[in-house]
Design a protein around this motif. Sequence first.
Motif, PDB file in Angstrom:
ATOM      1  N   ILE B  82      42.125  90.465  46.377  1.00  0.00           N
ATOM      2  CA  ILE B  82      41.538  90.202  45.062  1.00  0.00           C
ATOM      3  C   ILE B  82      40.029  90.362  45.161  1.00  0.00           C
ATOM      4  O   ILE B  82      39.383  89.750  46.015  1.00  0.00           O
ATOM      5  CB  ILE B  82      41.883  88.786  44.546  1.00  0.00           C
ATOM      6  CG1 ILE B  82      43.389  88.681  44.289  1.00  0.00           C
ATOM      7  CG2 ILE B  82      41.100  88.464  43.266  1.00  0.00           C
ATOM      8  CD1 ILE B  82      43.842  87.336  43.734  1.00  0.00           C
ATOM      9  N   ASP B  84      36.902  89.244  43.619  1.00  0.00           N
ATOM     10  CA  ASP B  84      36.680  88.085  42.748  1.00  0.00           C
ATOM     11  C   ASP B  84      35.357  88.169  41.991  1.00  0.00           C
ATOM     12  O   ASP B  84      34.324  87.662  42.432  1.00  0.00           O
ATOM     13  CB  ASP B  84      36.749  86.785  43.549  1.00  0.00           C
ATOM     14  CG  ASP B  84      36.723  85.572  42.615  1.00  0.00           C
ATOM     15  OD1 ASP B  84      36.837  85.764  41.376  1.00  0.00           O
ATOM     16  OD2 ASP B  84      36.585  84.448  43.103  1.00  0.00           O
ATOM     17  N   SER B  86      34.538  86.609  39.421  1.00  0.00           N
ATOM     18  CA  SER B  86      34.081  85.358  38.803  1.00  0.00           C
ATOM     19  C   SER B  86      32.834  84.816  39.494  1.00  0.00           C
ATOM     20  O   SER B  86      32.175  83.936  38.958  1.00  0.00           O
ATOM     21  CB  SER B  86      35.198  84.304  38.827  1.00  0.00           C
ATOM     22  OG  SER B  86      35.394  83.819  40.138  1.00  0.00           O
ATOM     23  N   SER B  92      31.364  86.514  35.295  1.00  0.00           N
ATOM     24  CA  SER B  92      32.249  87.654  35.040  1.00  0.00           C
ATOM     25  C   SER B  92      31.614  88.970  35.451  1.00  0.00           C
ATOM     26  O   SER B  92      30.404  89.067  35.680  1.00  0.00           O
ATOM     27  CB  SER B  92      32.667  87.723  33.568  1.00  0.00           C
ATOM     28  OG  SER B  92      31.815  88.593  32.840  1.00  0.00           O
ATOM     29  N   VAL B 318      48.330  82.721  35.996  1.00  0.00           N
ATOM     30  CA  VAL B 318      47.083  82.048  36.373  1.00  0.00           C
ATOM     31  C   VAL B 318      47.389  80.925  37.353  1.00  0.00           C
ATOM     32  O   VAL B 318      46.769  80.816  38.415  1.00  0.00           O
ATOM     33  CB  VAL B 318      46.340  81.480  35.133  1.00  0.00           C
ATOM     34  CG1 VAL B 318      45.196  80.573  35.565  1.00  0.00           C
ATOM     35  CG2 VAL B 318      45.820  82.599  34.239  1.00  0.00           C
ATOM     36  N   ALA B 329      41.742  82.230  38.140  1.00  0.00           N
ATOM     37  CA  ALA B 329      41.407  83.536  37.564  1.00  0.00           C
ATOM     38  C   ALA B 329      41.361  83.482  36.044  1.00  0.00           C
ATOM     39  O   ALA B 329      42.014  82.656  35.407  1.00  0.00           O
ATOM     40  CB  ALA B 329      42.442  84.572  38.007  1.00  0.00           C
ATOM     41  N   GLY B 333      42.506  88.728  34.747  1.00  0.00           N
ATOM     42  CA  GLY B 333      42.731  88.951  36.168  1.00  0.00           C
ATOM     43  C   GLY B 333      44.155  88.585  36.567  1.00  0.00           C
ATOM     44  O   GLY B 333      44.818  89.320  37.311  1.00  0.00           O
ATOM     45  N   ALA B 334      44.625  87.456  36.047  1.00  0.00           N
ATOM     46  CA  ALA B 334      45.991  87.024  36.355  1.00  0.00           C
ATOM     47  C   ALA B 334      47.018  88.000  35.798  1.00  0.00           C
ATOM     48  O   ALA B 334      48.104  88.169  36.370  1.00  0.00           O
ATOM     49  CB  ALA B 334      46.231  85.617  35.801  1.00  0.00           C
ATOM     50  N   TYR B 337      48.165  90.345  38.352  1.00  0.00           N
ATOM     51  CA  TYR B 337      49.195  89.840  39.269  1.00  0.00           C
ATOM     52  C   TYR B 337      50.567  89.874  38.597  1.00  0.00           C
ATOM     53  O   TYR B 337      51.567  90.293  39.207  1.00  0.00           O
ATOM     54  CB  TYR B 337      48.842  88.423  39.745  1.00  0.00           C
ATOM     55  CG  TYR B 337      49.967  87.754  40.487  1.00  0.00           C
ATOM     56  CD1 TYR B 337      50.463  88.308  41.666  1.00  0.00           C
ATOM     57  CD2 TYR B 337      50.560  86.590  39.996  1.00  0.00           C
ATOM     58  CE1 TYR B 337      51.520  87.712  42.343  1.00  0.00           C
ATOM     59  CE2 TYR B 337      51.611  85.991  40.672  1.00  0.00           C
ATOM     60  CZ  TYR B 337      52.094  86.560  41.837  1.00  0.00           C
ATOM     61  OH  TYR B 337      53.150  85.970  42.492  1.00  0.00           O
ATOM     62  N   ASN B 359      39.919  90.507  39.623  1.00  0.00           N
ATOM     63  CA  ASN B 359      39.813  89.326  38.769  1.00  0.00           C
ATOM     64  C   ASN B 359      38.447  89.384  38.107  1.00  0.00           C
ATOM     65  O   ASN B 359      37.416  89.101  38.718  1.00  0.00           O
ATOM     66  CB  ASN B 359      39.941  88.040  39.578  1.00  0.00           C
ATOM     67  CG  ASN B 359      39.658  86.835  38.690  1.00  0.00           C
ATOM     68  OD1 ASN B 359      40.066  86.825  37.526  1.00  0.00           O
ATOM     69  ND2 ASN B 359      38.948  85.858  39.196  1.00  0.00           N
TER      70      ASN B 359
END
Lengths: 372, 372
Positions: B82, B84, B86, B92, B318, B329, B333-334, B337, B359
């Motif tokens: 992932i 990331d 965040s 973001s 999530v 996330a 982003g989730a 998955y 994410n």
Amino acid sequence: MGVPQNLCTSCGKPLFARYDLKEAARTLTPQSLTTRGKSLWRYREVLPVRKDEDIVTLGEGWTPMLHVPRLGAKLGMERLYIKDESQNPTQSFKARGMTGAVSMAKQYGLKKLAVPSAGNAAGALAAYAARAGIEAHIFMPADTPQANIIECRETGAHVTLINGLITDCGMEVAKRKAAEGWFDVSTLKEPFRVEGKKTLGYELAEQLDWKLPDAVLYPTGGGTGLIGMWKAFDEMQQMGWIGSERPRLYTIQASGCAPIVRAFEEGKRFADEFPNAATKASGLRVPKAIGDFLMLDALRASGGGVVAVPDEEMIQAVRELGSAEGIFAAPEGAACYAALKHLRAQNVIRADEQAVIFNTGAGVKYLECFHD
Amino acid sequence: MGVPQNLCTSCGKPLFARYDLKEAARTLTPQSLTTRGKSLWRYREVLPVRKDEDIVTLGEGWTPMLHVPRLGAKLGMERLYIKDESQNPTQSFKARGMTGAVSMAKQYGLKKLAVPSAGNAAGALAAYAARAGIEAHIFMPADTPQANIIECRETGAHVTLINGLITDCGMEVAKRKAAEGWFDVSTLKEPFRVEGKKTLGYELAEQLDWKLPDAVLYPTGGGTGLIGMWKAFDEMQQMGWIGSERPRLYTIQASGCAPIVRAFEEGKRFADEFPNAATKASGLRVPKAIGDFLMLDALRASGGGVVAVPDEEMIQAVRELGSAEGIFAAPEGAACYAALKHLRAQNVIRADEQAVIFNTGAGVKYLECFHD
């Protein structure tokens, strides 16, 4: 580091990790750092955890040290900086402590961790425990910001809300932990959160080219970051990276919960529990801290001081800081800017000095403070 | 780069910055990067802005690429990662684009910027504009998450809420910008947000030791990141850093707003506006994107594909992702998955392949999705 430990079993005070700093300094040098990864684990030799595979990481640390000239100009200062801890995993400095504590929990094979939290420590423990496959049991005041409660649930933690303060949550953990098989990771009641937090001090030095600033403004709840930085300065001096100079440390608290401010002003070494603690800055709502004497010793030894800030001032400071520099700070971080105004007005911090504000978290986690 | 530009004045399509890559590659090399700073400006030679002093930065980019073995194991995959995003300023990936656009606005001496946004781009523009001392005028749907509205106000932006979608906000900006003297920084309607976003592609390569993964799952609203990565791959190939291999790109959208998914499946090069767009993933609520053909071309050229995910699945994802790996996330982003589960079930992505999920933001900015 053989077995998990909480407080010293003879004196009831916090335990600290010690390193063979001569050995550490053989491989860990300012020069070696120029090519290392960007997480706080760049300081590997002065951090706990025996084997690398036990490190539980989400990429924490090495947050930006931002020069803030527009904000500084409001106070006649050219050398004002903000260390922006909101850019950590879980958007706060609490990630630093929890990567330390949870990595050691993994090394020890612990399966269940518990913590009382005023907010952001909860979110960080939940995240690092999930990352390690360890259960997290979290106790927070019922009026903790929603963001903290939700982040814990969404990362799989067991959350209990308590009608009370963090000290009440701590008592609940203490009461139940033996029966439940929880290991208590309350700050400074286990030795490795402070190890993670001390990297704030290493980064402060490294990001300012190994010259510590004149003044540091630090929003202080449990005080682990302050205590950790003080330890880091000492370690860096022993490794020959810096001299005996120290920044003046200023503890910033909320007027509605200012036990360290009060003890400092009264000349006490230990702080009385602050009665009827109340502030919107949830991270500062810590009426009694086990590391009080460590903070007070460091503040005094550094030649620094204390400031208590009313909630209205800190909430107003969020927008002033945000509008000037684009950093949406946590109320705790903004409180340091509000405090700096007072310290400048009294010329306790001079216009030509270099000062660093620690923004310990993201304002976006405190929406309740900003609803119209 | 002499004067500010929006779309091509002859064809009405997006403009792209071009570099002398031979010249860039003289100083910008994989080796040179090992000692550079940890913001996306490490790729200085392939980014716009003439003078360093015009760079408007909050420390964006170089976010962690996290191996997620526990999440991967649920799908039989050993090499799931992932990226990331965040951990950027304003939590973001939108920070990447705005550091590019606002830096160029500063170079051009622009004083007032305007943007329509589904949420996170607004927060990022507000922050970078404040950092630059430039006015930000922001138009968002009235039902944008509270976090986005509040972060804009607390960083000093002028916020207007519109009863409608991002496309309606865009029309409002278009209607008023001439009279108000605003420069429109809508994504791909100005050339430098995509330049900032393309650094996702550079980091993807660098963080995986210059070997691109087999598959990339990217939550797609306006698609600037996807288009930017595709451009970055081409630039890196021209500089001799990678070969002609490319990851298969998968666009992930919400079932309630899936214009690119629909166009891909129907074999179209341009996407029709998606009717009655609705999803809790505010960043995916983009019914019509000006870069549609650029995305669709890249998806097809890469041998990748598309997945639409219902909101219930992404919100459930999530917590699954958060509980497995400690990453809270964003729904966008989730969603990747959730989509990966489908792609694994069909063996479109194989168990032995290396896949990267982007994410794009922090779940904590979407509290409305998680209230009990």
